[in-house]
Scaffold this active site. Structure first.
Site, mmCIF file in Angstrom:
data_model
loop_
_atom_site.group_PDB
_atom_site.id
_atom_site.type_symbol
_atom_site.label_atom_id
_atom_site.label_comp_id
_atom_site.label_asym_id
_atom_site.label_seq_id
_atom_site.Cartn_x
_atom_site.Cartn_y
_atom_site.Cartn_z
ATOM 1 N N CYS A 121 0.764 -1.253 0.059
ATOM 2 C CA CYS A 121 -0.036 -0.185 -0.089
ATOM 3 C C CYS A 121 0.962 1.461 -0.211
ATOM 4 C CB CYS A 121 -1.011 -0.013 0.845
ATOM 5 S SG CYS A 121 0.040 -0.036 2.782
ATOM 6 N N ALA A 140 1.556 -1.662 5.860
ATOM 7 C CA ALA A 140 1.019 -2.317 6.685
ATOM 8 C C ALA A 140 -0.512 -2.477 7.364
ATOM 9 C CB ALA A 140 2.313 -1.409 8.130
#
Length: 375
Positions: free
Chosen positions: A301, A305
């Site tokens: 992303c 995380a």
């Protein structure tokens, strides 16, 4: 090898896509947050069954595959009906019990991985390669690059191997979105780990804030150190995601490989997708492309995380359930699976909403698998 078959498109998108795909993609990749917050996750569990009535799609003549090769049905599962119903019943009770969910999340927030040193990633030369000081690969669990092939003569990249049941072979590589200075490192990692599937879970820009560097060419090819990346195709599947196919060439050895990137566009940072159905559909397409491979899937992303951890948690739990591996109590202990992920990378799944979303998505997919089983 020939590029992978392209997914079908719905009739409304085909003409836009083939008239001016890059302009359309650019508009879609910079996503604005929705004006209204979607309904609470817990209320969605009641509409599970209604969300899985898939309608057929017409195929554009330009798309090079049939619908049958990109089925939206759940993958074949070894789950028997009684186990499936027990899992579903447990998950629904779990989601309705807000107090229990709150306590479980509090315990997860207090959980400390051991060992948890990140000294290598925080060294002077490496610190600038991290998007966030809060999410840095652990010393004991990090992907290392071959120094001799590295643009900066360094083995460091902020990426973590994520093991499932086989401690020798990672099932995933969780990593941050590349920075302008780490793009060559990213493609080196793709190459050296034999990866053929990339799952990207962030728009490039969100509310004016850069989430990830544009690490692939919009058309033609780009050279990143010794790795040439050639865009083969770009197919807009729906408003939420698109699929790109690349030829990746190592200019030192002249070897080539096809890499497929699945890009989910509408999942905003610290948030959850509007419906779990869209993400489950996306996951099925990823896994259909990946099936039969033994290399890790790269998932990223922005910081590698929150959204990354949520996606991997959902995928890992559903894969275990589909294989019928582990006892029922182990299968439904999703918090334990999340602790297992956090032992390998810090901060995996960042908010209680994301954890609740993972539970909801698992319940919805189990329900879909049960519906597909012969009764």
């Amino acid at each position: 090898p020939p590029p992978p078959a392209a997914p079908p498109e719905s009739p409304g998108q085909a003409s836009k896509h083939f008239n001016n795909p890059h302009e359309l993609c650019r508009q879609r990749m910079a996503v604005k947050p929705p004006a209204e917050r979607p309904e609470p996750i817990s209320s969605r569990i009641n509409s599970v069954s209604s969300q899985f009535s898939d309608g057929g799609q017409a195929v554009s003549p330009s798309a090079r595959s049939s619908i049958s090769s990109w089925s939206e049905e759940p993958a074949h599962s070894n789950m028997d009906i009684s186990t499936g119903h027990m899992i579903l019943s447990y998950m629904e009770d779990h989601l309705k019990n807000k107090d229990r969910l709150e306590k479980e999340w509090e315990a997860l927030c207090a959980y400390q991985a051991e060992p948890n040193a990140c000294t290598i990633g925080l060294k002077d030369g490496n610190a600038k390669k991290n998007r966030s000081t809060a999410v840095v690969a652990y010393d004991h669990s990090r992907i290392t690059l071959k120094v001799e092939n590295s643009q900066g003569n360094s083995d460091y990249i902020n990426a973590s191997p994520i093991m499932d049941h086989d401690p020798r072979n990672p099932a995933y590589i969780a990593t941050q979105g590349p920075l302008p200075s780490t793009v060559a490192d990213f493609w080196q990692m793709v190459w050296e780990n034999g990866c053929v599937v990339i799952v990207m879970l962030t728009p490039l820009v969100e509310s004016g804030v850069k989430q990830c560097y544009h690490y692939w060419p919009d058309e033609g090819s780009n050279l990143y150190h010794i790795y040439e990346v050639n865009l083969v195709s770009e197919h807009i599947w729906c408003d939420d995601f698109l699929v790109r196919s690349f030829y990746l060439k190592n200019m030192q050895t002249n070897e080539t490989r096809t890499v497929t990137q699945f890009h989910f566009l509408t999942w905003l940072n610290q948030n959850v997708p509007e419906t779990s159905r869209t993400l489950l559909d996306f996951r099925r397409k990823v896994n259909k492309c990946y099936r039969g491979r033994s290399c890790p899937i790269i998932v990223h992303c922005s910081d590698g995380a929150g959204r990354t951890g949520t996606y991997i948690l959902i995928d890992m739990v559903l894969n275990k359930m589909a294989k019928g591996r582990r006892s029922l109590s182990r299968l439904i202990d999703i918090a334990a699976t999340l602790e297992h992920l956090r032992d390998q990378r810090p901060g995996m799944v960042q908010t209680k909403d994301q954890f609740e979303f993972a539970l909801t998505a698992v319940a919805e997919e189990v329900n879909a698998i049960l519906k597909a089983l012969p009764q």
